[in-house]
Design a protein around this motif. Structure first.
Motif, PDB file in Angstrom:
ATOM      1  N   MET A   1      45.913  30.355  47.484  1.00 36.51           N
ATOM      2  CA  MET A   1      45.844  31.127  46.265  1.00 36.51           C
ATOM      3  C   MET A   1      44.974  32.359  46.504  1.00 36.51           C
ATOM      4  N   PRO A   2      45.515  33.561  46.350  1.00 37.20           N
ATOM      5  CA  PRO A   2      44.737  34.778  46.558  1.00 37.20           C
ATOM      6  C   PRO A   2      43.592  34.895  45.546  1.00 37.20           C
ATOM      7  N   THR A   3      42.479  35.476  45.988  1.00 38.26           N
ATOM      8  CA  THR A   3      41.312  35.650  45.134  1.00 38.26           C
ATOM      9  C   THR A   3      41.193  37.109  44.733  1.00 38.26           C
ATOM     10  N   VAL A   4      41.057  37.334  43.416  1.00 39.64           N
ATOM     11  CA  VAL A   4      40.942  38.667  42.845  1.00 39.64           C
ATOM     12  C   VAL A   4      39.549  38.816  42.234  1.00 39.64           C
ATOM     13  N   LEU A   5      38.892  39.915  42.529  1.00 39.92           N
ATOM     14  CA  LEU A   5      37.616  40.246  41.916  1.00 39.92           C
ATOM     15  C   LEU A   5      37.867  41.303  40.844  1.00 39.92           C
ATOM     16  N   LEU A  12      35.316  41.761  26.829  1.00 35.68           N
ATOM     17  CA  LEU A  12      36.571  41.303  26.225  1.00 35.68           C
ATOM     18  C   LEU A  12      37.757  41.588  27.146  1.00 35.68           C
ATOM     19  N   ILE A  13      37.834  42.810  27.654  1.00 37.71           N
ATOM     20  CA  ILE A  13      38.916  43.166  28.580  1.00 37.71           C
ATOM     21  C   ILE A  13      38.804  42.339  29.857  1.00 37.71           C
ATOM     22  N   ARG A  14      37.598  42.219  30.388  1.00 35.56           N
ATOM     23  CA  ARG A  14      37.372  41.445  31.617  1.00 35.56           C
ATOM     24  C   ARG A  14      37.833  40.002  31.461  1.00 35.56           C
ATOM     25  N   ASP A  15      37.451  39.372  30.355  1.00 35.49           N
ATOM     26  CA  ASP A  15      37.850  37.983  30.125  1.00 35.49           C
ATOM     27  C   ASP A  15      39.355  37.851  29.938  1.00 35.49           C
ATOM     28  N   LEU A  16      39.951  38.772  29.182  1.00 36.55           N
ATOM     29  CA  LEU A  16      41.393  38.701  28.921  1.00 36.55           C
ATOM     30  C   LEU A  16      42.200  38.857  30.200  1.00 36.55           C
ATOM     31  N   VAL A  17      41.916  39.890  30.979  1.00 32.94           N
ATOM     32  CA  VAL A  17      42.686  40.109  32.201  1.00 32.94           C
ATOM     33  C   VAL A  17      42.427  38.989  33.202  1.00 32.94           C
ATOM     34  N   GLU A  19      41.735  35.838  32.555  1.00 33.97           N
ATOM     35  CA  GLU A  19      42.487  34.659  32.124  1.00 33.97           C
ATOM     36  C   GLU A  19      43.975  34.799  32.447  1.00 33.97           C
ATOM     37  N   GLU A  20      44.516  35.966  32.204  1.00 30.42           N
ATOM     38  CA  GLU A  20      45.937  36.177  32.467  1.00 30.42           C
ATOM     39  C   GLU A  20      46.237  36.177  33.971  1.00 30.42           C
ATOM     40  N   LEU A  21      45.330  36.701  34.780  1.00 32.53           N
ATOM     41  CA  LEU A  21      45.531  36.648  36.232  1.00 32.53           C
ATOM     42  C   LEU A  21      45.438  35.209  36.741  1.00 32.53           C
ATOM     43  N   ALA A  22      44.536  34.433  36.177  1.00 28.67           N
ATOM     44  CA  ALA A  22      44.438  33.018  36.548  1.00 28.67           C
ATOM     45  C   ALA A  22      45.719  32.285  36.168  1.00 28.67           C
ATOM     46  N   ASP A  23      46.257  32.594  34.996  1.00 31.47           N
ATOM     47  CA  ASP A  23      47.530  31.985  34.573  1.00 31.47           C
ATOM     48  C   ASP A  23      48.673  32.365  35.504  1.00 31.47           C
ATOM     49  N   ALA A  24      48.572  33.531  36.143  1.00 36.00           N
ATOM     50  CA  ALA A  24      49.609  33.999  37.076  1.00 36.00           C
ATOM     51  C   ALA A  24      49.434  33.387  38.469  1.00 36.00           C
ATOM     52  N   GLY A  25      48.379  32.583  38.654  1.00 34.67           N
ATOM     53  CA  GLY A  25      48.226  31.881  39.923  1.00 34.67           C
ATOM     54  C   GLY A  25      47.164  32.420  40.859  1.00 34.67           C
ATOM     55  N   PHE A  26      46.353  33.357  40.393  1.00 34.92           N
ATOM     56  CA  PHE A  26      45.293  33.900  41.223  1.00 34.92           C
ATOM     57  C   PHE A  26      43.977  33.178  40.932  1.00 34.92           C
ATOM     58  N   PRO A 100      46.170  51.745  28.366  1.00 31.90           N
ATOM     59  CA  PRO A 100      46.297  50.286  28.322  1.00 31.90           C
ATOM     60  C   PRO A 100      47.423  49.829  29.242  1.00 31.90           C
ATOM     61  N   TYR A 101      47.244  48.675  29.831  1.00 32.06           N
ATOM     62  CA  TYR A 101      48.249  48.140  30.737  1.00 32.06           C
ATOM     63  C   TYR A 101      48.690  46.772  30.255  1.00 32.06           C
ATOM     64  N   LEU A 102      49.867  46.390  30.688  1.00 28.49           N
ATOM     65  CA  LEU A 102      50.341  45.032  30.474  1.00 28.49           C
ATOM     66  C   LEU A 102      49.945  44.236  31.705  1.00 28.49           C
ATOM     67  N   THR A 103      49.384  43.067  31.499  1.00 25.84           N
ATOM     68  CA  THR A 103      48.932  42.277  32.635  1.00 25.84           C
ATOM     69  C   THR A 103      50.094  41.939  33.558  1.00 25.84           C
TER      70      THR A 103
END
Length: 117
Positions: A1-5, A12-17, A19-26, A100-103
């Protein structure tokens, strides 16, 4: 599993992105500024990608962080983001995504890098 910093001063943005990256498998680590990011990079050998905002508090912004990552950890992939204008220059092989970006767009961009699938 790749690790993203994830490097983002807005919690709020940090937590949201994150969580969504973790849901995507990172596997996701998160910090609030560039100096914390450097400390994590110095302490760990498993960071595959740095996803950084440009505008952050402290003496180092996201562009300076990206340049430091490129110089000190060349294999680490970089994605830079901001809600302002695209910077004139970014480090070689880095990607830029505006806010703004879409995760899902961020995840798609991450998966274009080698070893991020």
């Amino acid at each position: 599993m790749p690790t993203v910093l994830v490097v983002e001063d807005d919690a709020l943005i940090r937590d949201l992105v994150s969580e969504e990256l973790a849901d995507a498998g990172f596997q996701v680590l998160q910090v609030g500024d560039a100096h914390q990011a450097i400390a994590v990079l110095e302490a760990r050998q498993d960071i595959h990608l740095v996803f950084t905002d440009i505008d952050m508090p402290g003496s180092m912004d996201g562009i300076a962080l990206a340049a430091a990552v490129r110089d000190r950890w060349p294999p680490v992939h970089i994605i830079i983001t901001t809600g302002k204008a695209r910077p004139m220059t970014i480090p070689a092989n880095a990607l830029f995504i505006s806010k703004p970006y879409l995760t899902k767009a961020v995840v798609s961009a991450m998966r274009t890098f080698e070893n991020m699938r």
